[in-house]
Design a protein around this motif. Sequence first.
Motif: not given
Length: 96
Positions: A2, A30-34, A46, A54, A56-57
């Motif tokens: 991403s 969330a929904d992107q990665g680490s 990761d 944690s 969300d974006a």
Amino acid sequence: MSDILEKAAEVLNEKLSGGDFDASAKFAIADQGSIVLDASGARVSDDDADVTLSADADTFEQILSGELNPTGAFMSGKLSVDGDMGIAMKLASVLA
């Protein structure tokens, strides 16, 4: 991979430069990665870390831009912390 994560890692490296963050932390977006931060800087990864934060974006972007205080995000339930809370607090002060 991403573009959001790559740009976020760059911003985190700028914020960490000159700081003394000697532990490891992971931002799980969330929904992107680490993104993992440690003594060598921030990178898209990761890997295991001492603490995982944690969110969300949108929340993560607000924290990085300074619009949202990490502690406030945690208190309002927008950011969750799993692991060493002391390291999370140290990271929050480095990012502020």
